[in-house]
Scaffold this active site. Sequence first.
Site, short mmCIF file in Angstrom:
data_model
loop_
_atom_site.label_atom_id
_atom_site.label_comp_id
_atom_site.label_asym_id
_atom_site.label_seq_id
_atom_site.Cartn_x
_atom_site.Cartn_y
_atom_site.Cartn_z
N ARG A 1 0.79 -1.23 0.14
CA ARG A 1 -0.04 0.05 -0.11
C ARG A 1 1.05 1.26 -0.18
O ARG A 1 0.56 2.47 0.43
CB ARG A 1 -0.86 0.19 1.18
CG ARG A 1 -1.99 -0.96 1.13
CD ARG A 1 -3.16 -0.63 2.09
NE ARG A 1 -4.14 -1.88 2.14
CZ ARG A 1 -4.27 -2.65 3.08
NH1 ARG A 1 -3.19 -2.77 3.75
NH2 ARG A 1 -5.23 -3.79 2.80
N LYS B 1 2.37 11.61 -10.16
CA LYS B 1 1.24 10.94 -11.02
C LYS B 1 2.20 9.65 -11.53
O LYS B 1 3.06 9.78 -11.96
CB LYS B 1 0.85 11.69 -12.14
CG LYS B 1 -0.15 12.61 -12.22
CD LYS B 1 -0.58 13.15 -13.50
CE LYS B 1 -1.91 14.18 -13.44
NZ LYS B 1 -2.20 14.76 -14.82
N GLU C 1 7.06 20.39 -24.30
CA GLU C 1 6.52 20.77 -22.83
C GLU C 1 7.05 21.92 -22.19
O GLU C 1 6.44 22.48 -21.28
CB GLU C 1 6.83 19.43 -21.66
CG GLU C 1 6.16 17.89 -22.11
CD GLU C 1 4.81 17.98 -21.93
OE1 GLU C 1 4.27 19.07 -21.39
OE2 GLU C 1 4.22 16.99 -22.09
N LYS D 1 5.54 23.85 -12.31
CA LYS D 1 4.75 22.88 -11.67
C LYS D 1 4.53 22.63 -10.41
O LYS D 1 3.67 22.14 -9.93
CB LYS D 1 5.46 21.58 -12.61
CG LYS D 1 4.65 20.34 -12.31
CD LYS D 1 4.70 19.28 -13.23
CE LYS D 1 3.75 18.08 -13.17
NZ LYS D 1 4.17 17.15 -13.92
N GLU E 1 -5.46 17.09 -9.16
CA GLU E 1 -5.86 17.58 -10.45
C GLU E 1 -7.55 17.98 -10.45
O GLU E 1 -8.44 17.24 -11.29
CB GLU E 1 -5.66 16.60 -11.50
CG GLU E 1 -6.10 17.32 -12.98
CD GLU E 1 -5.38 16.40 -14.23
OE1 GLU E 1 -3.99 16.08 -14.02
OE2 GLU E 1 -6.12 16.30 -15.03
N ARG F 1 -4.47 22.14 -11.68
CA ARG F 1 -3.51 21.06 -12.39
C ARG F 1 -3.91 20.67 -13.91
O ARG F 1 -3.13 20.36 -14.76
CB ARG F 1 -3.31 19.90 -11.39
CG ARG F 1 -2.18 18.91 -11.89
CD ARG F 1 -1.86 17.99 -10.95
NE ARG F 1 -0.81 17.17 -11.43
CZ ARG F 1 0.07 16.53 -10.79
NH1 ARG F 1 -0.24 16.25 -9.45
NH2 ARG F 1 0.89 15.73 -11.64
N ASN G 1 -2.22 20.27 -19.00
CA ASN G 1 -2.58 19.52 -19.92
C ASN G 1 -2.86 20.38 -21.46
O ASN G 1 -3.63 19.79 -22.62
CB ASN G 1 -3.79 18.71 -19.99
CG ASN G 1 -3.55 17.88 -18.85
OD1 ASN G 1 -2.51 17.45 -18.51
ND2 ASN G 1 -4.60 17.36 -17.89
N HIS H 1 -2.73 18.74 -24.86
CA HIS H 1 -2.67 17.31 -24.76
C HIS H 1 -3.86 16.39 -25.21
O HIS H 1 -3.64 15.48 -25.64
CB HIS H 1 -2.20 16.91 -23.16
CG HIS H 1 -0.87 17.00 -22.91
ND1 HIS H 1 -0.24 18.37 -23.05
CD2 HIS H 1 0.18 16.16 -22.37
CE1 HIS H 1 0.86 18.29 -22.58
NE2 HIS H 1 1.35 16.95 -22.26
N HIS I 1 -2.77 13.47 -27.61
CA HIS I 1 -3.55 12.11 -27.38
C HIS I 1 -4.21 11.47 -28.61
O HIS I 1 -3.89 10.19 -28.79
CB HIS I 1 -4.24 11.77 -26.01
CG HIS I 1 -3.49 12.37 -24.79
ND1 HIS I 1 -4.09 12.63 -23.65
CD2 HIS I 1 -2.15 11.90 -24.73
CE1 HIS I 1 -3.45 12.79 -22.75
NE2 HIS I 1 -2.00 12.49 -23.30
N HIS J 1 5.97 11.39 -27.77
CA HIS J 1 4.71 12.27 -27.33
C HIS J 1 5.12 13.90 -27.48
O HIS J 1 4.04 14.60 -27.61
CB HIS J 1 4.84 11.80 -25.78
CG HIS J 1 4.05 12.75 -24.76
ND1 HIS J 1 2.63 12.77 -25.09
CD2 HIS J 1 4.29 13.67 -23.96
CE1 HIS J 1 2.07 13.51 -23.85
NE2 HIS J 1 2.99 14.12 -23.29
N1 GLY Z 1 1.86 16.01 -16.94
C1 GLY Z 1 0.77 16.72 -16.14
C2 GLY Z 1 0.87 16.53 -14.63
O1 GLY Z 1 1.50 15.85 -14.20
O2 GLY Z 1 -0.11 16.76 -14.35
#
Ligand code: GLY
Length: 358
Positions: A119, A141, A183, A225, A235, A239, A243, A246, A250, A262
């Site tokens: 966990r 993430k 990015e 960031k 998010e 946050r 994107n 993006h 995608h 990417h």
């Molecule tokens: N790559 C976008 C984020 O980490 O929220």
Amino acid sequence: MENTRVPVALGERSYDVVIGERLMDALIASARVLKPTSIFLVTDSNVGLLHADFVRNAIVANHVFTVPAGENSKSLRVLEGLFDDVFATRKLDRQSLVVALGGGVVGDLAGFLAATLLRGVRCIHVPTSLLAMVDSSVGGKTAINHQTGKNLIGAFHQPVGVFCDLHFLETLPAREYVSAIAEIVKTAAIGDADLLAYLETNTDALLRRNPDVLRHVLARCISFKASVVAEDEMESGRRATLNLGHTLAHVIEAALPEEFLHGEAVAIGLVAALRLSVAHAGLDAVQARRVGDLLARFGLPVEVPAGLTTDRLLEIMASDKKRAGDVIRFIVTPEIGRASVLPCGLDGNLAASLLGRT
Ligand code: GLY
């Protein structure tokens, strides 16, 4: 030169992103403070050949697991193999530490391994690609892919430290290095107008991988960031603005999987998002062109590939995570350095704007 430290402020789960050259001493010092009972180093077959022994010796990693290089390793099958390997060591406990040494794939996979073992055990990211340094290693993430789509199985699991060693970028293939610059330009567009001007002045130096320029750019991107993640870790709001570009990226990656990296898909997506921003969010067309020109000067693609049809675009966008009913939430920039959300109907008008074929 002193290392640069960027704090990610998340209360008890705060950590620093360290940026510098030859960071092994800083990594060793950090591993000592954590006093792990065992260290599992996860890397891939490309990075492992170049750097795993170096890092393994520095932190005395007990176990090194090497997964095949490439996106296919972000799978349940590879994750299961890692679980088997970790349990077979009989060294896993709550004080164990996972170290992710590699690009975005390794970071996402090893991060998810750390999030789910018992966990959750601690994780340190040692990103070796520019994309992982400016984006994926920061903010917690983690995910693997499912055949239905990318990053559909995952968790938020903040690392306890991130070490961005510029020395790793020396061996990065040129196309991969350049693709990550998309990015960086994205960060400038949504949150840092000064960075956009800096990139315009230092385009060649960044392409030459000048360490001072890289250090400055990494610090700006990571600080931005970090501030977004500190405000909205999961998010639920701001946050999502990370994107920008993006959604179309995608779509391009899903429709033409072998054609674009990417970052290259993000470059095309950024130009489309700016087109949408001019049409619906009041962005000055001159500013949109400025960003497109900059991406092109870095050698990034900016045109939507002719093979992407309106029908295919709408079909893929219909399964986007950001869709609710017939509406999809697009990120737009009303002005350089600011981002907002624009709900758009999922229809032919939207497709025409995105594809630039009106
Ligand atoms: N790559 C976008 C984020 O980490 O929220």
